[in-house]
Design a protein around this motif. Structure first.
Motif, PDB file in Angstrom:
ATOM      1  N   GLY A 503      -1.075 -12.312  12.696  1.00  0.00           N
ATOM      2  CA  GLY A 503      -1.594 -13.049  11.302  1.00  0.00           C
ATOM      3  C   GLY A 503      -1.153 -14.293  11.569  1.00  0.00           C
ATOM      4  O   GLY A 503      -0.199 -14.572  12.562  1.00  0.00           O
ATOM      5  N   ILE A 504      -1.297 -15.628  10.477  1.00  0.00           N
ATOM      6  CA  ILE A 504      -0.284 -16.515  10.504  1.00  0.00           C
ATOM      7  C   ILE A 504       0.505 -16.895   9.088  1.00  0.00           C
ATOM      8  O   ILE A 504       0.066 -16.605   8.534  1.00  0.00           O
ATOM      9  N   SER A 505       1.645 -17.252   9.920  1.00  0.00           N
ATOM     10  CA  SER A 505       2.082 -17.500   8.585  1.00  0.00           C
ATOM     11  C   SER A 505       1.394 -18.688   7.547  1.00  0.00           C
ATOM     12  O   SER A 505       1.081 -19.855   7.954  1.00  0.00           O
ATOM     13  N   PRO A 506       2.064 -18.313   6.154  1.00  0.00           N
ATOM     14  CA  PRO A 506       1.552 -19.462   4.834  1.00  0.00           C
ATOM     15  C   PRO A 506       1.892 -21.280   5.689  1.00  0.00           C
ATOM     16  O   PRO A 506       0.934 -21.800   5.437  1.00  0.00           O
ATOM     17  N   GLU A 507       3.386 -21.538   6.016  1.00  0.00           N
ATOM     18  CA  GLU A 507       3.091 -23.244   6.893  1.00  0.00           C
ATOM     19  C   GLU A 507       3.021 -23.286   7.746  1.00  0.00           C
ATOM     20  O   GLU A 507       2.402 -24.754   7.579  1.00  0.00           O
ATOM     21  N   ASN A 508       1.379 -22.564   8.184  1.00  0.00           N
ATOM     22  CA  ASN A 508       1.683 -22.652   9.801  1.00  0.00           C
ATOM     23  C   ASN A 508      -0.209 -23.107   9.628  1.00  0.00           C
ATOM     24  O   ASN A 508      -0.969 -23.768   9.793  1.00  0.00           O
ATOM     25  N   GLN A 509      -0.726 -22.386   8.167  1.00  0.00           N
ATOM     26  CA  GLN A 509      -2.180 -22.209   8.182  1.00  0.00           C
ATOM     27  C   GLN A 509      -2.332 -23.627   6.938  1.00  0.00           C
ATOM     28  O   GLN A 509      -3.305 -23.726   7.500  1.00  0.00           O
ATOM     29  N   LYS A 510      -1.817 -24.527   6.485  1.00  0.00           N
ATOM     30  CA  LYS A 510      -1.974 -26.088   6.373  1.00  0.00           C
ATOM     31  C   LYS A 510      -1.616 -26.963   7.700  1.00  0.00           C
ATOM     32  O   LYS A 510      -2.310 -28.014   7.059  1.00  0.00           O
ATOM     33  N   LYS A 511      -1.097 -26.201   8.483  1.00  0.00           N
ATOM     34  CA  LYS A 511      -1.681 -27.535   9.938  1.00  0.00           C
ATOM     35  C   LYS A 511      -2.901 -27.109  10.715  1.00  0.00           C
ATOM     36  O   LYS A 511      -2.528 -27.631  11.623  1.00  0.00           O
ATOM     37  N   ILE A 512      -3.660 -26.109  10.657  1.00  0.00           N
ATOM     38  CA  ILE A 512      -4.220 -25.263  11.678  1.00  0.00           C
ATOM     39  C   ILE A 512      -5.034 -26.108  12.295  1.00  0.00           C
ATOM     40  O   ILE A 512      -5.388 -26.136  13.270  1.00  0.00           O
TER      41      ILE A 512
END
Length: 573
Positions: A503-512
């Motif tokens: 999975g991807i952390s919430p903070e990284n989902q905004k920048k992917i």
């Protein structure tokens, strides 16, 4: 002096062979092997039938000759019996008359048989029988004439008082005459000749069995020779196919690793692999040209850079996949299986016609394990067919993926696009990753095929990287990728690509989707894949791309692509 012409001839054959396509190489190679098998089988049938017919004809002649001699010996025995019955029948006039009548009849029959034997020996060129009859011809004639004279002398004596004594004296005198003794010698020689004839009968039957053995040996030998030729050609074909593929693989890996677009793969053959090499060289040149022209435009340059990075990974995967089915390609030929089935059917007919073959045939069949060959050979050709089909699919996918779009939109089959991408990445799925495809009924959409290949390649590669990372940390983990396609309100096609990775952390989902953002170590990720995918889906196709992820449960990317909205080029008749 003869070594140079032979070397030139070998080089000429090798050059001609390199010019053939892979299909032609397999076709001609196995055509040669099957030609040997068919020619050997035909030769075995023809030669065996020839010897068989000769032996059969000899058996017929010997049987006919033996039958004739047997009847003749029987008649001569009957004559001798009648001769001995005359004295006992002197006191029985009626019995005597019957005996003399039978005596005359047997005498006439014996003469007829002698004539038939002479005629038979002349017509059938039986020189030994003809020589025997010619040698004793005068003796036989004298013997029959004296027998008639004896009968004429006996008949008047039957009514006289002392007739019995005189008849005995006449018979005794007749039996001691030189002509009769010579005739007895002829009878003994005839008996010896009959024994010789029996040996000839045995030899003829042996020759017939030998003909069947020769026929079977030639057929089996030709089949074994064709199998040996097929094995040699398979090894040679796989070698000449694998070598140019390896050269292409090395260049592709160097282009990917060194980013050196001045490299060109050597074109060794003129078959499908040669065409693939030319396509790769052309692709490298075109990419280099595009990169040089688009240096002023940073975003376009990033798109092309990521495309070449994906191309390098793709070619490395394709090289790995082609090296596996190439061993199947070398042995594939659909017609070869049909011809082999015919040969096996012929072998079954032979078994039915000759249920009890000779010991030599049975021994040879056991040595070559004929039963195993009959079962395994069709399986071998099926595996060859599967390997060839797989190779063609990989090459076709490579050509589709490496094709540069001409700037015009076209109708795209998303299922075919997904399947081709999965085929290219198939070697990475062999690490225990389960793939679930749930395809719905979706229409073709207007779009750019090459760009959509890039999108699916980036998303699937990221999913595979995440699953491999989690598998390394947890050996008991069961990785899985799920692909779902469906229609939404008749104007959108939804494609979901999900994995059960970390999975991807919430903070990284905004920048992917930001350019240069990556969570991978330096030198492995470029941070361009998802940014380019976003640009292709949103800007080029007027669609949407979203990401839903939860730590330690997985990630899902959803693509919404419109079924209309992109102008297609007008086709002119």
């Amino acid at each position: 002096m003869t070594a140079i012409p032979k070397l030139k001839y070998f080089n000429w054959v090798q050059q001609r062979f390199h010019r053939l396509s892979i299909r032609q190489k397999i076709f001609y190679g196995y055509g040669l092997a099957l030609g040997v098998a068919v020619l050997g089988t035909t030769a075995g049938l023809v030669i065996g039938d020839r010897y068989f017919q000769e032996a059969r004809q000899q058996i017929i002649l010997v049987d006919e000759e033996g039958s004739l001699l047997s009847i003749l010996q029987g008649e001569l025995l009957e004559i001798q019996i009648h001769q001995k019955e005359i004295v006992p029948f002197l006191q029985q006039p009626q019995a005597l008359q019957r005996g003399i009548s039978h005596f005359k009849t047997d005498l006439a029959d014996a003469e007829t048989l002698i004539s038939q034997a002479q005629e038979f020996s002349q017509n059938s060129s039986q020189e030994d029988l003809q020589a025997l009859l010619t040698k004793h011809n005068s003796t036989i004639a004298e013997y029959f004439e004296q027998l008639r004279s004896l009968i004429r002398q006996i008949l008047p004596l039957t009514s006289q008082p002392e007739g019995a004594i005189k008849v005995q004296q006449l018979i005794s005198k007749f039996s001691q005459s030189q002509d009769v003794l010579k005739f007895y010698q002829f009878a003994h020689e005839l008996t010896d000749f009959a024994k010789t004839l029996q040996k000839r009968q045995e030899e003829a039957h042996l020759a017939q069995n030998q003909a069947a053995l020769i026929q079977a040996q030639i057929i089996l030998g030709s089949m074994l020779l064709s199998i040996a030729i097929a094995a040699i050609l398979a090894f040679y074909t796989s070698t000449i196919i694998a070598y140019p593929i390896k050269a292409v693989t090395d260049i592709a890996q160097r282009v990917s690793q060194e980013a050196n677009f001045d490299l060109q793969a050597p074109v060794i053959t003129q078959d499908e692999v040669g065409a693939l090499t030319n396509s790769l060289n052309q692709l490298i040149r075109q990419v280099k040209h595009l990169l040089e022209e688009q240096q002023a435009e940073s975003q376009v340059r990033l798109i092309q850079s990521e495309k070449m990075s994906s191309l390098g990974r793709m070619l490395a995967g394709v090289a790995h996949e082609i090296n596996n089915p190439v061993n199947f390609i070398s042995g594939n030929l659909v017609h070869a299986k049909n011809y082999t089935d015919d040969l096996l059917a012929l072998l079954q007919v032979y078994k039915a016609e000759v249920p009890q073959p000779s010991t030599a045939i049975q021994t040879l069949a056991e040595e070559i394990d004929l039963g195993f060959l009959e079962v395994d050979l069709p399986k071998l050709f099926n595996s060859m067919k599967i390997g060839a089909e797989r190779t063609r699919e990989i090459v076709r996918s490579l050509k589709d993926f490496s094709r540069l779009d001409d700037g015009e939109a076209q109708l795209v089959d998303l299922h075919a696009c997904l399947d081709s991408t999965l085929l290219i990445l198939n070697n990475r799925f062999k690490n225990g990753i389960n793939l679930v495809r749930s395809y719905g009924e979706i229409p073709t959409i207007p779009g750019y095929t090459g760009l959509l290949y890039q999108v699916f390649m980036n998303l699937l590669s990221n999913a595979l990287d995440a699953l491999e990372e989690k598998s390394d940390e947890n050996p008991k983990f069961l990785p899985e990728i799920t692909i779902i396609t469906e229609c939404w309100e008749n104007d959108l096609v939804i494609v979901r690509i999900a994995d059960n990775g970390p999975g991807i952390s919430p903070e990284n989902q905004k920048k992917i989707f930001e350019t240069f953002f990556t969570t991978k170590p330096r030198g492995i990720g470029t941070g361009l894949g998802l940014a380019i995918a976003y640009q292709i889906v949103v800007e080029k196709h007027k669609g949407k791309i979203t990401c839903q992820s939860e730590l330690d449960k997985g990630t899902e990317f959803a693509l919404a692509l419109p079924t209309a909205g992109i102008a297609l080029p007008i086709s002119h008749p």
